[in-house]
Design a protein around this motif. Sequence first.
Motif, PDB file in Angstrom:
ATOM      1  N   UNK A 128       0.715  -1.073  -0.027  1.00 21.37           N
ATOM      2  CA  UNK A 128       0.143   0.031   0.008  1.00 21.37           C
ATOM      3  C   UNK A 128       0.839   1.424  -0.111  1.00 21.37           C
ATOM      4  N   UNK A 129       1.946   1.040   0.746  1.00 24.66           N
ATOM      5  CA  UNK A 129       2.930   2.388   0.847  1.00 24.66           C
ATOM      6  C   UNK A 129       3.497   2.507  -0.457  1.00 24.66           C
ATOM      7  N   UNK A 130       3.854   1.452  -1.304  1.00 25.46           N
ATOM      8  CA  UNK A 130       4.594   1.575  -2.507  1.00 25.46           C
ATOM      9  C   UNK A 130       3.554   2.190  -3.550  1.00 25.46           C
ATOM     10  N   UNK A 131       2.506   2.090  -3.305  1.00 24.19           N
ATOM     11  CA  UNK A 131       1.560   2.356  -4.464  1.00 24.19           C
ATOM     12  C   UNK A 131       1.368   3.902  -4.256  1.00 24.19           C
ATOM     13  N   UNK A 132       1.748   4.386  -3.107  1.00 29.04           N
ATOM     14  CA  UNK A 132       1.639   5.829  -2.850  1.00 29.04           C
ATOM     15  C   UNK A 132       0.864   6.482  -1.883  1.00 29.04           C
ATOM     16  N   UNK A 187      -4.162   7.717   5.230  1.00 25.14           N
ATOM     17  CA  UNK A 187      -4.822   6.661   4.260  1.00 25.14           C
ATOM     18  C   UNK A 187      -4.451   5.309   4.733  1.00 25.14           C
ATOM     19  N   UNK A 188      -3.063   5.231   4.861  1.00 26.95           N
ATOM     20  CA  UNK A 188      -2.567   3.641   5.372  1.00 26.95           C
ATOM     21  C   UNK A 188      -3.173   3.334   6.631  1.00 26.95           C
ATOM     22  N   UNK A 189      -3.341   4.306   7.199  1.00 28.06           N
ATOM     23  CA  UNK A 189      -3.788   3.996   8.946  1.00 28.06           C
ATOM     24  C   UNK A 189      -5.234   3.662   8.677  1.00 28.06           C
ATOM     25  N   UNK A 190      -5.925   4.440   7.897  1.00 25.75           N
ATOM     26  CA  UNK A 190      -7.395   4.160   7.644  1.00 25.75           C
ATOM     27  C   UNK A 190      -7.721   2.564   6.965  1.00 25.75           C
ATOM     28  N   UNK A 191      -6.797   2.421   6.078  1.00 30.23           N
ATOM     29  CA  UNK A 191      -6.820   1.155   5.589  1.00 30.23           C
ATOM     30  C   UNK A 191      -6.752  -0.267   6.444  1.00 30.23           C
ATOM     31  N   UNK A 192      -5.611   0.139   7.513  1.00 27.46           N
ATOM     32  CA  UNK A 192      -5.413  -0.768   8.440  1.00 27.46           C
ATOM     33  C   UNK A 192      -6.567  -1.006   9.335  1.00 27.46           C
TER      34      UNK A 192
END
Length: 308
Positions: A72-76, A81-86
């Motif tokens: 997810x990080x690599x996709x930018x 947003x990463x915290x939201x996904x997790x």
Amino acid sequence: MTEHHDELSCPSLQNPVDSFLRYLRVERQLSPYTLKSYQRQLAALIALLVDIGLTDWTKLDAAGVRMLVTRSKRSGLESASLALRLSALRSFLDWMIGQGQITANPAKGISTPRKGRHLPKNMDVDEVNHLLDIDLNDPLAVRDRTMLELMYGAGLRLSELVGLDCRQVNLASGDIRVVGKGSKERKLPIGRMAITWLNRWLPMREYYAPDDDALFVSKHGNRISARNVEKRFAEWGVKQGVNSHVHPHKLRHSFATHMLESSGDLRAVQELLGHANLSTTQIYTHLDFQHLSSVYDAAHPRAKRGKS
């Protein structure tokens, strides 16, 4: 809200997610915005799992979750947003435990890289006064000024503002009842100026033959949309010559900061904002400290560096 996607790339991953979304909608009764956010994040996770060849949620372990975070990080994807996904993944896997489909949550204990805490931007009191200096008889301008006064006067969220009904407003006692996050209702005082403008707007509201009890309606008589409010606020910011972009959340931030600067009462500001946790409100103490720090540096004799 439609739970099923046009392309079910992997039913064994998608079907449990659809059941989870149905649970959130029917039993938890979450808002359409929140449901859409869960749906979006879980759909992205399914795509990543399919990409790495994992087609069964019960086979997902901590290493797999870390891989999802890395990809997810690599996709930018930004930190927030990463915290939201997790968070969406954790909630879904907790639900699966409740369903007896898995025994442990592999996403627990895995955190996203910390980013410097983002301080909300706010306007100073003079800027707010300049923005609110709208004195027109055009009904839509009166409606907009009333929304601005309420937003700043009561520190409302955008969803709370557009969700207001006439019956939630008590002009005699000078308060409103709003339904916030988690369907929690709170009673808020509103300022003298907000009451003045509500008294101007309410008779004009009838021009639009409103469909229901919505306090703020569009020119077509429907409840005003969040997008429309954002657009109108931005336009008024430009018309009134405000230097920064005006959006609803900025008025809420300004309310919180100005209240804290004046009162220093963090608990009261927490109640007014409808924050479940005090830690959410404490971000405004950083803003307040910046203000105090600059005053100190300018005023205190011992703060003037380089001078004896």
